[in-house]
Design a protein around this motif. Structure first.
Motif, short mmCIF file in Angstrom:
data_model
loop_
_atom_site.label_atom_id
_atom_site.label_comp_id
_atom_site.label_asym_id
_atom_site.label_seq_id
_atom_site.Cartn_x
_atom_site.Cartn_y
_atom_site.Cartn_z
N VAL A 50 -40.90 16.96 8.08
CA VAL A 50 -40.30 15.08 8.98
C VAL A 50 -41.42 14.30 8.94
CG1 VAL A 50 -40.90 14.64 11.84
CG2 VAL A 50 -39.59 17.19 10.91
N GLN A 51 -42.89 14.13 8.42
CA GLN A 51 -43.20 13.19 7.76
C GLN A 51 -42.64 12.47 6.67
OE1 GLN A 51 -45.53 12.06 9.39
NE2 GLN A 51 -45.62 13.53 10.91
N ASP A 52 -42.03 13.21 5.77
CA ASP A 52 -40.71 12.41 5.03
C ASP A 52 -40.07 11.40 5.17
OD1 ASP A 52 -43.16 14.04 2.93
OD2 ASP A 52 -41.41 15.62 2.21
N ALA A 53 -39.33 12.40 6.23
CA ALA A 53 -38.38 11.20 6.19
C ALA A 53 -38.58 9.92 7.85
CB ALA A 53 -37.54 12.39 7.43
N THR A 54 -39.91 10.24 8.07
CA THR A 54 -40.45 9.40 8.68
C THR A 54 -41.04 8.23 8.02
OG1 THR A 54 -41.75 11.16 10.57
CG2 THR A 54 -42.53 8.66 10.29
N MET A 55 -41.43 8.59 6.89
CA MET A 55 -42.15 7.48 5.63
C MET A 55 -40.61 6.90 5.57
SD MET A 55 -45.40 9.42 4.06
CE MET A 55 -45.04 8.18 2.81
N GLN A 56 -39.82 7.46 4.87
CA GLN A 56 -38.45 7.33 4.84
C GLN A 56 -37.63 6.28 5.51
OE1 GLN A 56 -35.76 9.99 2.66
NE2 GLN A 56 -37.84 11.57 1.58
N LEU A 57 -38.03 6.23 6.34
CA LEU A 57 -37.53 5.73 7.60
C LEU A 57 -37.92 4.10 7.61
CD1 LEU A 57 -34.95 5.02 9.90
CD2 LEU A 57 -36.96 6.34 11.60
N THR A 58 -39.76 4.82 7.94
CA THR A 58 -39.93 3.46 8.01
C THR A 58 -40.03 2.45 6.42
OG1 THR A 58 -41.99 4.49 8.97
CG2 THR A 58 -42.68 2.82 8.23
#
Length: 298
Positions: A50-58
């Protein structure tokens, strides 16, 4: 999900949704029987994902914002180019190039049609000045009535939209209802200021408009208002210059006529004064010269 978020909520809202997603998953994991519950390492891996996805999204969001900003600058330059050409071409002022302007608006908004209605103070009506698109908006005039879409836009400091023109109860042109356009977005020109007109665009899909789209149309409307105001000021300046040229011409002709009319009597008086200075012997002659001087001065 990523594509939908890029043009909608802010980055803080997106991060908040991912955090909420993480809490929901953890809560769901804790709610199952212990023998079926994921291990702590599985939960940690899920949180990492989830954190990786959040960083990619940001990262994707900020790349999109940079690209979007560059795109907006490009469209602002296109509007500036049209306005500059109009200032140097007396035969085609900006009012005569508004269809070109709307072409830029349609491209910038990814729309199918656009229209610009100008507010006429004398008649208190909005009159379509230009339109653009495969199915152009019908040219029509409308009062600033809150039951009309244009009237709602004109009376609001914020953008207004119609989700489906075919079913709306608002007063819209009949040609628009039949044009294949479904959703319409409109802003006053300029936004949040004294009303000059209304700018709106239409898309064939039935949908809501994102905040980014609303912001972009408001930016285009604001820039259009600026160029129209500059064009008006330049036109007023040219009119003033022309008026001064005419005034100078009249003044020069007046001075020339005055000099011509004065030259005759002044020359006669001057000649008589010269003759009088020679002291003619005859009193009658001197009296005649003095009378001639007096008459010419009068």
């Amino acid at each position: 999900v990523l594509g939908a978020h890029l043009i909608g909520p802010s980055v803080s809202e997106m991060i908040g949704e991912f955090n909420l997603l993480e809490r929901c998953i953890v809560r769901a994991c804790m709610g199952v029987p212990e023998e079926d519950r994921p291990s702590e390492s599985d939960v940690d891996r899920m949180r990492d994902r989830v954190q990786d996805a959040t960083m990619q999204l940001t990262d994707a969001f900020f790349r999109h914002m940079i690209e979007d900003e560059q795109s907006e600058k490009r469209y602002m330059r296109l509007l500036q180019d049209i306005a500059n050409e109009a200032l140097h071409d007396d035969r085609r002022p900006l009012r005569g190039r508004l269809r070109e302007v709307l072409g830029v608006v349609v491209e910038a908004m990814g729309a199918r049609s656009a229209a610009f209605l100008l507010f006429e103070v004398r008649t208190d009506r909005l009159v379509t000045i230009a339109s653009f698109g495969d199915e152009v908006f019908e040219e029509y005039a409308t009062s600033v009535d809150p039951m009309s879409f244009a009237g709602q836009v004109a009376g609001s400091d914020t953008a207004k939209s119609i989700r489906d023109v075919t079913t709306t109860a608002l007063d819209v042109p009949q040609a628009l209802r039949k044009s294949g356009i479904h959703s319409v977005l409109g802003v006053r020109v300029p936004p949040r200021s004294e009303l000059h007109g209304v700018l709106y665009v239409g898309v064939p899909e039935t949908r809501e408009f994102t905040r980014r789209e609303i912001h972009r149309l408001e930016l285009l409307a604001d820039r259009l208002a600026l160029h129209l105001e500059n064009a008006r000021l330049v036109a007023d300046l040219h009119e003033t210059i022309e008026s001064l040229h005419l005034e100078r011409g009249v003044r020069e002709r007046f001075v020339a006529a005055l000099a011509h009319d004065l030259r005759g009597p002044l020359s006669a008086a001057r000649l008589a004064a010269d003759m009088l200075a020679e002291q003619p012997a005859s009193l009658d002659k001197r009296r005649d010269l003095a009378t001639r001087i007096d008459r010419n001065i009068d």
